[in-house]
Design a protein around this motif. Structure first.
Motif, PDB file in Angstrom:
ATOM      1  N   VAL A 189     -18.611  -7.590  -9.619  1.00  0.00           N
ATOM      2  CA  VAL A 189     -17.844  -6.437  -9.170  1.00  0.00           C
ATOM      3  C   VAL A 189     -17.312  -6.617  -7.743  1.00  0.00           C
ATOM      4  N   LEU A 190     -17.717  -7.684  -7.045  1.00  0.00           N
ATOM      5  CA  LEU A 190     -17.292  -7.875  -5.657  1.00  0.00           C
ATOM      6  C   LEU A 190     -15.769  -7.983  -5.512  1.00  0.00           C
ATOM      7  N   PRO A 191     -15.060  -8.740  -6.360  1.00  0.00           N
ATOM      8  CA  PRO A 191     -13.593  -8.733  -6.244  1.00  0.00           C
ATOM      9  C   PRO A 191     -12.985  -7.348  -6.455  1.00  0.00           C
ATOM     10  N   ILE A 192     -13.612  -6.536  -7.293  1.00  0.00           N
ATOM     11  CA  ILE A 192     -13.120  -5.175  -7.511  1.00  0.00           C
ATOM     12  C   ILE A 192     -13.303  -4.348  -6.243  1.00  0.00           C
ATOM     13  N   VAL A 193     -14.417  -4.548  -5.558  1.00  0.00           N
ATOM     14  CA  VAL A 193     -14.659  -3.830  -4.305  1.00  0.00           C
ATOM     15  C   VAL A 193     -13.599  -4.201  -3.275  1.00  0.00           C
ATOM     16  N   SER A 194     -13.260  -5.495  -3.184  1.00  0.00           N
ATOM     17  CA  SER A 194     -12.224  -5.927  -2.241  1.00  0.00           C
ATOM     18  C   SER A 194     -10.877  -5.300  -2.576  1.00  0.00           C
ATOM     19  N   TYR A 195     -10.578  -5.213  -3.856  1.00  0.00           N
ATOM     20  CA  TYR A 195      -9.292  -4.651  -4.283  1.00  0.00           C
ATOM     21  C   TYR A 195      -9.279  -3.128  -4.147  1.00  0.00           C
ATOM     22  N   ALA A 196     -10.449  -2.500  -4.238  1.00  0.00           N
ATOM     23  CA  ALA A 196     -10.508  -1.036  -4.251  1.00  0.00           C
ATOM     24  C   ALA A 196     -10.131  -0.427  -2.913  1.00  0.00           C
ATOM     25  N   GLY A 197     -10.399  -1.118  -1.802  1.00  0.00           N
ATOM     26  CA  GLY A 197     -10.068  -0.552  -0.492  1.00  0.00           C
ATOM     27  C   GLY A 197      -8.583  -0.310  -0.306  1.00  0.00           C
ATOM     28  N   PRO A 198      -7.745  -1.360  -0.379  1.00  0.00           N
ATOM     29  CA  PRO A 198      -6.288  -1.125  -0.274  1.00  0.00           C
ATOM     30  C   PRO A 198      -5.738  -0.243  -1.389  1.00  0.00           C
ATOM     31  N   MET A 199      -6.323  -0.355  -2.594  1.00  0.00           N
ATOM     32  CA  MET A 199      -5.849   0.475  -3.705  1.00  0.00           C
ATOM     33  C   MET A 199      -6.073   1.951  -3.421  1.00  0.00           C
ATOM     34  N   LEU A 200      -7.250   2.293  -2.891  1.00  0.00           N
ATOM     35  CA  LEU A 200      -7.539   3.690  -2.605  1.00  0.00           C
ATOM     36  C   LEU A 200      -6.632   4.219  -1.505  1.00  0.00           C
ATOM     37  N   ALA A 201      -6.380   3.398  -0.475  1.00  0.00           N
ATOM     38  CA  ALA A 201      -5.456   3.825   0.589  1.00  0.00           C
ATOM     39  C   ALA A 201      -4.068   4.083   0.024  1.00  0.00           C
ATOM     40  N   ASP A 202      -3.640   3.238  -0.893  1.00  0.00           N
ATOM     41  CA  ASP A 202      -2.333   3.412  -1.524  1.00  0.00           C
ATOM     42  C   ASP A 202      -2.292   4.691  -2.350  1.00  0.00           C
ATOM     43  N   LEU A 203      -3.364   4.962  -3.096  1.00  0.00           N
ATOM     44  CA  LEU A 203      -3.401   6.145  -3.947  1.00  0.00           C
ATOM     45  C   LEU A 203      -3.473   7.434  -3.133  1.00  0.00           C
ATOM     46  N   LEU A 204      -4.239   7.412  -2.048  1.00  0.00           N
ATOM     47  CA  LEU A 204      -4.434   8.637  -1.271  1.00  0.00           C
ATOM     48  C   LEU A 204      -3.186   9.064  -0.516  1.00  0.00           C
ATOM     49  N   THR A 205      -2.297   8.111  -0.219  1.00  0.00           N
ATOM     50  CA  THR A 205      -1.076   8.465   0.503  1.00  0.00           C
ATOM     51  C   THR A 205       0.068   8.857  -0.422  1.00  0.00           C
ATOM     52  N   GLY A 206      -0.189   8.889  -1.716  1.00  0.00           N
ATOM     53  CA  GLY A 206       0.798   9.438  -2.635  1.00  0.00           C
ATOM     54  C   GLY A 206       1.670   8.391  -3.299  1.00  0.00           C
ATOM     55  N   SER A 207       2.163   8.742  -4.460  1.00  0.00           N
ATOM     56  CA  SER A 207       3.089   7.902  -5.213  1.00  0.00           C
ATOM     57  C   SER A 207       4.385   8.680  -5.413  1.00  0.00           C
ATOM     58  N   PHE A 208       5.456   8.171  -4.832  1.00  0.00           N
ATOM     59  CA  PHE A 208       6.736   8.890  -4.887  1.00  0.00           C
ATOM     60  C   PHE A 208       7.209   9.074  -6.328  1.00  0.00           C
ATOM     61  N   ILE A 209       7.069   8.029  -7.161  1.00  0.00           N
ATOM     62  CA  ILE A 209       7.573   8.096  -8.530  1.00  0.00           C
ATOM     63  C   ILE A 209       6.807   9.139  -9.328  1.00  0.00           C
ATOM     64  N   VAL A 210       5.473   9.078  -9.289  1.00  0.00           N
ATOM     65  CA  VAL A 210       4.657  10.015 -10.060  1.00  0.00           C
ATOM     66  C   VAL A 210       4.847  11.438  -9.551  1.00  0.00           C
ATOM     67  N   GLU A 211       4.883  11.600  -8.244  1.00  0.00           N
ATOM     68  CA  GLU A 211       5.077  12.940  -7.685  1.00  0.00           C
ATOM     69  C   GLU A 211       6.456  13.490  -8.005  1.00  0.00           C
ATOM     70  N   SER A 212       7.452  12.614  -8.117  1.00  0.00           N
ATOM     71  CA  SER A 212       8.797  13.071  -8.473  1.00  0.00           C
ATOM     72  C   SER A 212       8.878  13.463  -9.949  1.00  0.00           C
ATOM     73  N   ILE A 213       8.247  12.678 -10.820  1.00  0.00           N
ATOM     74  CA  ILE A 213       8.277  12.966 -12.259  1.00  0.00           C
ATOM     75  C   ILE A 213       7.631  14.314 -12.554  1.00  0.00           C
ATOM     76  N   PHE A 214       6.475  14.568 -11.929  1.00  0.00           N
ATOM     77  CA  PHE A 214       5.709  15.768 -12.243  1.00  0.00           C
ATOM     78  C   PHE A 214       5.887  16.868 -11.192  1.00  0.00           C
ATOM     79  N   GLN A 215       6.841  16.702 -10.260  1.00  0.00           N
ATOM     80  CA  GLN A 215       7.140  17.717  -9.256  1.00  0.00           C
ATOM     81  C   GLN A 215       5.879  18.146  -8.497  1.00  0.00           C
ATOM     82  N   ILE A 216       5.174  17.142  -7.979  1.00  0.00           N
ATOM     83  CA  ILE A 216       3.946  17.383  -7.223  1.00  0.00           C
ATOM     84  C   ILE A 216       4.272  17.344  -5.728  1.00  0.00           C
TER      85      ILE A 216
END
Length: 304
Positions: free
Chosen positions: A226-253
């Motif tokens: 699971v160690l490679p997943i932990v390394s990938y999870a840090g930048p992934m979580l930062a990306d998710l927490l700051t929002g996704s323009f496409i998803v927010e635009s589709i669902f008007q979030i």
């Protein structure tokens, strides 16, 4: 000591990021008042630039901006002129954090068992079938997946609302749209990591001692795989927490993704700087958390 050094280096790192971001934004062509509905007269434009100190050299503007940051002021938004950057972030960040946290938990909760299944069934039909599904999740963009989920679960079966952000049911389709891509990536990454771990010598020794396959997977292999997943999870979580323009635009979030993109197009310097610094802080802090998790999961890791 290692983590103390990382925390001390956080301030100069953020200063470098802010300096580069501020310089690049001012080097781009256009200005914040170029897309007004009615073209302003030269006198009005001069007054606006003077009000927001845009008529000063950009280095002086940057020093003025740093002075505001020391007092916790990100400045006024040049596009949403009745709001400050702090107001916009305070309003939109909880929405993006909620959506990002849900998508993160869904991606990790689905991707890790998915990857373990692919590794255990390596070379069998389940590996080929579910491996193909994981690959499809990675290849299909949210711009395509989101409308498909809306057509199926909101329009045809009417199980979930089409858009907006009002209840738990409103979060299901955006969470799936945002999380399935990362779940597929985690599954592929987990498959390769678990396959390599299961071929290690200590796993062979554990089997020779008569340990069951479940004990080998859960107590020995999973902790290292699971160690490679932990390394990938840090930048992934930062990306998710700051929002996704496409998803927010589709669902008007009403999240941060739309503000980030619109501030780039509108040359809204204070808004863009605030969001860049927010993303940088999240990225650095979450990478520090990843380093801490490495210490807990792998005793061979030592930081000096």
């Amino acid at each position: 000591m290692y983590f103390l050094k990382r925390l001390v280096l956080l301030i100069p790192l953020l200063l470098v990021i802010s300096f580069l971001a501020f310089g690049l934004m001012h080097a781009a062509p256009g200005g914040p008042f170029d897309k007004e509905r009615a073209p302003a007269s030269p006198e009005i434009e001069r007054n606006l630039k003077a009000k927001y100190h845009l008529d000063e050299p950009w280095l002086k503007q940057y020093l003025r901006y740093l002075g505001g940051l020391l007092h916790g002021d990100f400045g006024p938004s040049l596009k949403y002129r009745n709001h400050t950057v702090t107001d916009v972030i305070a309003q939109a960040l909880p929405v993006s954090v909620s959506l990002g946290a849900l998508a993160f938990c869904f991606a990790v909760g689905l991707g890790i068992p998915w990857g373990v299944l692919l590794a255990v069934r390596r070379g069998q039909w389940a590996d080929y079938l579910w491996g193909l599904v994981a690959l499809l999740m990675v290849c299909i963009p949210a711009l395509v997946l989101g409308p498909l989920l809306v057509l199926a679960f909101a329009v045809h079966w009417q199980l979930f609302p089409v858009a907006l952000w009002k209840s738990a049911r409103h979060a299901v389709l955006p969470m799936l749209t945002l999380g399935l891509f990362f779940a597929g990536r985690i599954a592929r990454l987990m498959r390769e990591s678990m396959t390599t771990t299961l071929q290690a010598e200590f796993i062979t020794a554990a089997r020779a001692k008569g340990l069951s396959e479940n004990a080998i997977l859960l107590k020995h292999a999973l902790r290292l795989a699971v160690l490679p997943i932990v390394s990938y999870a840090g930048p992934m979580l930062a990306d998710l927490l700051t929002g996704s323009f496409i998803v927010e635009s589709i669902f008007q979030i009403p999240g941060l993704g739309g503000f980030f993109v619109n501030s780039s197009f509108n040359a809204d310097y204070p808004m863009l700087m605030g969001l860049v610094l927010l993303y940088a802080v999240l990225l650095v802090v979450l990478n520090l958390v990843v380093d801490l998790l490495y210490l807990l999961l792998d005793r061979r890791v030592k930081y000096e």
